[in-house]
Write an enzyme that holds these catalytic residues in place. Structure first.
Site, PDB file in Angstrom:
ATOM      1  N   CYS A   2      -6.084   1.035  -3.439  1.00  0.00           N
ATOM      2  CA  CYS A   2      -6.015   2.416  -3.912  1.00  0.00           C
ATOM      3  C   CYS A   2      -5.017   2.576  -5.062  1.00  0.00           C
ATOM      4  O   CYS A   2      -4.019   1.875  -5.131  1.00  0.00           O
ATOM      5  CB  CYS A   2      -5.640   3.372  -2.793  1.00  0.00           C
ATOM      6  SG  CYS A   2      -6.796   3.400  -1.422  1.00  0.00           S
ATOM      7  N   ARG A  27      -6.917  -3.096  -8.951  1.00  0.00           N
ATOM      8  CA  ARG A  27      -6.398  -3.076  -7.585  1.00  0.00           C
ATOM      9  C   ARG A  27      -7.518  -3.061  -6.551  1.00  0.00           C
ATOM     10  O   ARG A  27      -7.279  -3.319  -5.372  1.00  0.00           O
ATOM     11  CB  ARG A  27      -5.491  -1.855  -7.387  1.00  0.00           C
ATOM     12  CG  ARG A  27      -4.223  -1.905  -8.220  1.00  0.00           C
ATOM     13  CD  ARG A  27      -3.418  -0.635  -8.072  1.00  0.00           C
ATOM     14  NE  ARG A  27      -2.896  -0.485  -6.723  1.00  0.00           N
ATOM     15  CZ  ARG A  27      -1.716  -0.954  -6.327  1.00  0.00           C
ATOM     16  NH1 ARG A  27      -0.955  -1.624  -7.157  1.00  0.00           N
ATOM     17  NH2 ARG A  27      -1.298  -0.758  -5.093  1.00  0.00           N
ATOM     18  N   TRP A  77      -9.969   2.736  -1.954  1.00  0.00           N
ATOM     19  CA  TRP A  77     -10.554   1.566  -1.292  1.00  0.00           C
ATOM     20  C   TRP A  77     -10.782   1.974   0.156  1.00  0.00           C
ATOM     21  O   TRP A  77      -9.835   2.246   0.894  1.00  0.00           O
ATOM     22  CB  TRP A  77      -9.604   0.373  -1.400  1.00  0.00           C
ATOM     23  CG  TRP A  77     -10.166  -0.941  -0.973  1.00  0.00           C
ATOM     24  CD1 TRP A  77     -10.925  -1.793  -1.711  1.00  0.00           C
ATOM     25  CD2 TRP A  77      -9.961  -1.590   0.298  1.00  0.00           C
ATOM     26  NE1 TRP A  77     -11.212  -2.928  -0.986  1.00  0.00           N
ATOM     27  CE2 TRP A  77     -10.640  -2.831   0.246  1.00  0.00           C
ATOM     28  CE3 TRP A  77      -9.279  -1.246   1.472  1.00  0.00           C
ATOM     29  CZ2 TRP A  77     -10.651  -3.721   1.317  1.00  0.00           C
ATOM     30  CZ3 TRP A  77      -9.291  -2.131   2.540  1.00  0.00           C
ATOM     31  CH2 TRP A  77      -9.979  -3.347   2.453  1.00  0.00           C
ATOM     32  N   ASN A 103      -2.353   7.115  -0.688  1.00  0.00           N
ATOM     33  CA  ASN A 103      -2.533   5.700  -0.377  1.00  0.00           C
ATOM     34  C   ASN A 103      -1.866   5.415   0.956  1.00  0.00           C
ATOM     35  O   ASN A 103      -0.767   5.918   1.218  1.00  0.00           O
ATOM     36  CB  ASN A 103      -1.873   4.808  -1.440  1.00  0.00           C
ATOM     37  CG  ASN A 103      -2.538   4.900  -2.788  1.00  0.00           C
ATOM     38  OD1 ASN A 103      -3.614   5.469  -2.920  1.00  0.00           O
ATOM     39  ND2 ASN A 103      -1.907   4.337  -3.793  1.00  0.00           N
ATOM     40  N   GLY A 104      -2.481   4.585   1.779  1.00  0.00           N
ATOM     41  CA  GLY A 104      -1.894   4.248   3.073  1.00  0.00           C
ATOM     42  C   GLY A 104      -2.810   4.645   4.209  1.00  0.00           C
ATOM     43  O   GLY A 104      -3.995   4.932   4.017  1.00  0.00           O
ATOM     44  N   GLU A 498      -6.646 -23.572  -2.367  1.00  0.00           N
ATOM     45  CA  GLU A 498      -6.605 -22.499  -3.355  1.00  0.00           C
ATOM     46  C   GLU A 498      -7.845 -22.511  -4.241  1.00  0.00           C
ATOM     47  O   GLU A 498      -8.391 -21.459  -4.575  1.00  0.00           O
ATOM     48  CB  GLU A 498      -5.332 -22.624  -4.200  1.00  0.00           C
ATOM     49  CG  GLU A 498      -5.215 -21.634  -5.345  1.00  0.00           C
ATOM     50  CD  GLU A 498      -5.145 -20.179  -4.917  1.00  0.00           C
ATOM     51  OE1 GLU A 498      -5.250 -19.309  -5.799  1.00  0.00           O
ATOM     52  OE2 GLU A 498      -5.006 -19.897  -3.698  1.00  0.00           O
ATOM     53  N   LYS A 502     -10.492 -19.362  -4.632  1.00  0.00           N
ATOM     54  CA  LYS A 502     -10.866 -18.739  -5.900  1.00  0.00           C
ATOM     55  C   LYS A 502     -12.391 -18.629  -6.016  1.00  0.00           C
ATOM     56  O   LYS A 502     -12.916 -17.607  -6.454  1.00  0.00           O
ATOM     57  CB  LYS A 502     -10.322 -19.550  -7.092  1.00  0.00           C
ATOM     58  CG  LYS A 502      -8.836 -19.500  -7.263  1.00  0.00           C
ATOM     59  CD  LYS A 502      -8.332 -18.185  -7.838  1.00  0.00           C
ATOM     60  CE  LYS A 502      -7.885 -17.190  -6.810  1.00  0.00           C
ATOM     61  NZ  LYS A 502      -6.739 -17.458  -6.003  1.00  0.00           N
ATOM     62  N   GLU A 505     -13.647 -15.888  -3.640  1.00  0.00           N
ATOM     63  CA  GLU A 505     -13.251 -14.536  -4.019  1.00  0.00           C
ATOM     64  C   GLU A 505     -14.150 -13.933  -5.091  1.00  0.00           C
ATOM     65  O   GLU A 505     -14.518 -12.755  -5.003  1.00  0.00           O
ATOM     66  CB  GLU A 505     -11.799 -14.542  -4.531  1.00  0.00           C
ATOM     67  CG  GLU A 505     -10.753 -14.687  -3.453  1.00  0.00           C
ATOM     68  CD  GLU A 505      -9.349 -14.694  -4.030  1.00  0.00           C
ATOM     69  OE1 GLU A 505      -8.471 -14.050  -3.423  1.00  0.00           O
ATOM     70  OE2 GLU A 505      -9.129 -15.345  -5.069  1.00  0.00           O
ATOM     71  N   HIS A 521     -14.165 -35.953   9.682  1.00  0.00           N
ATOM     72  CA  HIS A 521     -13.972 -35.416  11.035  1.00  0.00           C
ATOM     73  C   HIS A 521     -14.681 -34.081  11.204  1.00  0.00           C
ATOM     74  O   HIS A 521     -14.175 -33.186  11.887  1.00  0.00           O
ATOM     75  CB  HIS A 521     -12.478 -35.283  11.345  1.00  0.00           C
ATOM     76  CG  HIS A 521     -11.743 -36.568  11.357  1.00  0.00           C
ATOM     77  ND1 HIS A 521     -11.925 -37.540  12.318  1.00  0.00           N
ATOM     78  CD2 HIS A 521     -10.839 -37.089  10.479  1.00  0.00           C
ATOM     79  CE1 HIS A 521     -11.163 -38.578  12.060  1.00  0.00           C
ATOM     80  NE2 HIS A 521     -10.483 -38.336  10.936  1.00  0.00           N
ATOM     81  N   LYS A 620      -6.310  -5.865  -5.016  1.00  0.00           N
ATOM     82  CA  LYS A 620      -5.231  -6.681  -5.564  1.00  0.00           C
ATOM     83  C   LYS A 620      -4.021  -6.689  -4.650  1.00  0.00           C
ATOM     84  O   LYS A 620      -3.417  -7.716  -4.399  1.00  0.00           O
ATOM     85  CB  LYS A 620      -4.848  -6.165  -6.952  1.00  0.00           C
ATOM     86  CG  LYS A 620      -3.792  -7.003  -7.659  1.00  0.00           C
ATOM     87  CD  LYS A 620      -4.310  -8.374  -8.003  1.00  0.00           C
ATOM     88  CE  LYS A 620      -3.313  -9.212  -8.737  1.00  0.00           C
ATOM     89  NZ  LYS A 620      -3.790 -10.587  -8.942  1.00  0.00           N
TER      90      LYS A 620
END
Length: 625
Positions: A2, A27, A77, A103-104, A498, A502, A505, A521, A620
């Site tokens: 948000c 964001r 969001w 926001n929150g 990582e 990426k 995402e 394995h 974000k």
């Protein structure tokens, strides 16, 4: 998550609101809206909002959009209720006397909603935020019923009404409120969700992220928890819930407009990948002392004598920051011979592991606002342990609450998928490894060798970026595949994790990272002609072991993409595609070897038509648990 922007000024604020919201798109959001106070003889709050992107909002504003000298904007969001126009912010309170953006999360919104419905308030959304709007409208009746008295008292009754409403709320908030009958006023308050007040030539500004204020505010004030700001076009005052009026301390805004512009690049992610040589230079600047062959940190706030007593380090973070922590574990244990544990912040806050008084915690975060990391830091501080932060955002909550810390100085990172923040985190952790190593056992000569390796790193990353055209061709070849394996060992096991993250995402391809030896394995069952395996293969003690793993993939018909040192001809005999990067010291390999993996994820996402900078469902800064 948000985004909030606000402005009260001597002029129409709508252009700033839209421009500010665009700078907060990174964001993550799924709806947007603005509210403007007309400020004329018959003031009213005009709300325009919509599900979808800011471009949809601009279309809805039309050819004759509302004007106002005071207003708020918001990108949402979705948490409580789906991404619909009704659930988008801003929300009216009461009969339109107030409008809020938030926001929150309000944890007790069900109880508040039931009580407010009993008082006759009608809810138009499924959000938890709307209850704050109605609750503030209810308290306005008590504290601000006489408009002349409100003005005479410098609008303080408006602050009291907002504070009284928030006293009933449980949860977190970055909250901003505008008032129909007071068209020059914004009241903003925070608890656990960032808000920044900006001072500009034409008025006062508000944002949840400094990027929105670039170019309009030279000086800013970072609100702290339980603080409430009263903004008019001419004045700014700040009050603490318990202590009353607060002395305002301003800081110079360190974000330039160019930092949040695309420049010559198609996407912010690509821009930030290519900014890494510069961001690494910035992370090192002023932190190397060749006279004593060590690193130095001016903001750790702990003496060498105190740090010498540390016998265990805990690194905590989420997502990419957790991967950087894994790199740091390898670096610190290798160079400083100091035990390190890496914890998911979301688990650490509840796991209650045994930690003695000689344990030091580093909270690793790009935004400085990640809810789980903040909660883990607070829980660790509550138990009396030393806490430090590795953070990119000046004035963020984690940076303020840690006992000390290290800023990355990477500049704004707009792309949701972190790139330059990750490599800067790894570099700062390498500097810490050098620092602790010199405190404990590393010789002067060893320290100088490490410094030489560190100083060569930006040039090595610049050389690694030259693989872009090769990576783009490889991406075009394999972009149709829906599963990838990433395999590395030792320092490059976290790099594999990582790299896989990426790809997941931004391209929505299923990808997994593993230590290369673990492939047999279980993951080897996934190997087929449509599942490429990306191997990280630097020269070193396990080089032949990883080659053997490549043989196993090859025997089962799996395509192989190998990232190798320049001049490696052996791997070329097994790999279907080869990406060459410069040789670098093992403890810095993740910083170089991640570059082609970032580019691979980027070019595959572009080839698949994905929204690279704003991937679906992601934000974000994750400020909810």
């Amino acid at each position: 998550m948000c985004g909030i922007v606000g402005c009260t000024a001597n002029g129409n604020v709508r252009p700033f609101l839209l421009a500010g919201l665009r700078r907060l798109e990174y964001r993550g959001y799924d709806s947007a809206g603005v509210v403007l106070n007309s400020g004329d003889d018959s003031p009213q709050l005009n709300i325009v909002k919509t599900a979808g992107r800011i471009s949809h909002l601009e279309g809805k504003l039309g050819a004759n959009p509302p004007h106002g000298t005071c207003g708020l904007g918001h990108t949402r969001w979705a948490t409580h209720g789906p991404a619909t126009t009704a659930n988008a912010h801003p929300h009216f309170g009461g009969d339109g006397a107030v409008a809020i953006v938030h926001n929150g999360v309000i944890e007790n919104f069900d109880a508040l909603r039931s009580r407010l419905i009993g008082l006759g308030y009608q809810f138009r959304s499924e959000t938890d935020s709307e209850c704050l709007a109605h609750l503030i409208a209810e308290y306005l009746k008590e504290f601000a019923s006489n408009a002349d008295d409100v003005v005479r008292r410098g609008y303080q009754p408006l602050v009291r009404a907002v504070q009284a409403a928030l006293a009933e709320a449980r949860g977190t908030w970055g909250l901003a409120v505008v008032f129909r009958d007071f068209p020059d006023v914004i009241v903003a308050s925070r608890l656990g969700s960032p808000l920044i007040c900006g001072i500009g030539d034409i008025g006062h500004f508000l944002a949840s992220d400094a990027a929105a204020l670039a170019g309009v505010a030279n000086n800013v004030v970072y609100l702290r928890d339980h603080e409430t700001a009263l903004l008019t076009s001419e004045n700014m005052r700040i009050y603490h819930r318990d202590d009353g009026a607060v002395r305002i301390t301003t800081q110079q805004l360190q974000v330039s407009p160019s930092g949040v512009d695309l420049s010559r690049f198609q996407h912010f992610m690509l821009k930030e990948i290519h900014e890494q040589p510069e961001s690494l230079e910035n992370a090192m600047r002023g932190r190397i002392d060749t006279d004593v062959a060590t690193a130095k940190f001016g903001s750790i706030q702990l003496t060498p004598q105190q740090l010498r007593q540390i016998e265990r380090i805990v690194l905590t973070g989420c997502g990419t920051s957790w991967h950087a922590g894994l790199v740091g574990e390898y670096q610190i244990e290798a160079l400083a011979r100091l035990p390190v544990e890496v914890e998911y912040a979301s688990e650490l806050r509840y796991r209650n592991p045994p930690m003695d008084h000689r344990t030091l915690l580093f909270a690793i975060t790009q935004s400085g606002e990640t809810a789980d990391t903040l909660a883990a830091l607070r829980e660790t501080k509550r138990k009396g342990h030393l806490t430090l932060a590795i953070c990119n955002v000046v004035g963020s909550t984690i940076a303020q609450e840690a006992d000390g810390g290290i800023y990355l100085h990477a500049g704004p990172e707009v792309g949701v998928a972190s790139t330059k923040a990750f490599t800067s985190q790894c570099l700062v952790l390498a500097l810490l490894a050098l620092y602790f190593g010199r405190l404990r056992h590393l010789s002067f000569e060893a320290g100088l060798r490490i410094i030489s390796d560190l100083r060569s790193l930006p040039d090595k990353v610049a050389q690694a970026l030259e693989c872009d055209a090769t990576v783009r061709r490889i991406a075009d070849r394999f972009c149709h595949c829906n599963n990838f394996l990433y395999l590395g060992r030792q320092f490059n096991f976290p790099t594999a994790l990582e790299g896989a993250l990426k790809l997941k995402e931004i391209s929505y391809i299923h990808a997994e990272g593993y230590p290369a030896a673990e492939m047999k394995h279980g993951p080897i069952a996934l190997v087929d002609e449509n599942t490429p395996s990306v191997f990280l293969l630097p020269r070193g003690p396990v080089y032949e072991k990883v080659l053997a793993n490549m043989q196993e993939i090859k025997a089962r018909g799996g395509p192989i993409i190998a990232v190798v040192e320049e001049g490696d001809t052996t791997a070329a005999q097994l790999a279907d595609e080869l990406i060459q990067v410069p040789a670098v010291a093992d403890f810095l390999q993740p910083i170089v070897y991640i570059v082609p993996l970032q580019l691979l994820a980027y070019h595959i996402a572009v080839a698949r038509g994905c929204d690279v900078d704003k991937p679906r469902n992601l934000a974000k800064s994750v400020t909810v648990e």
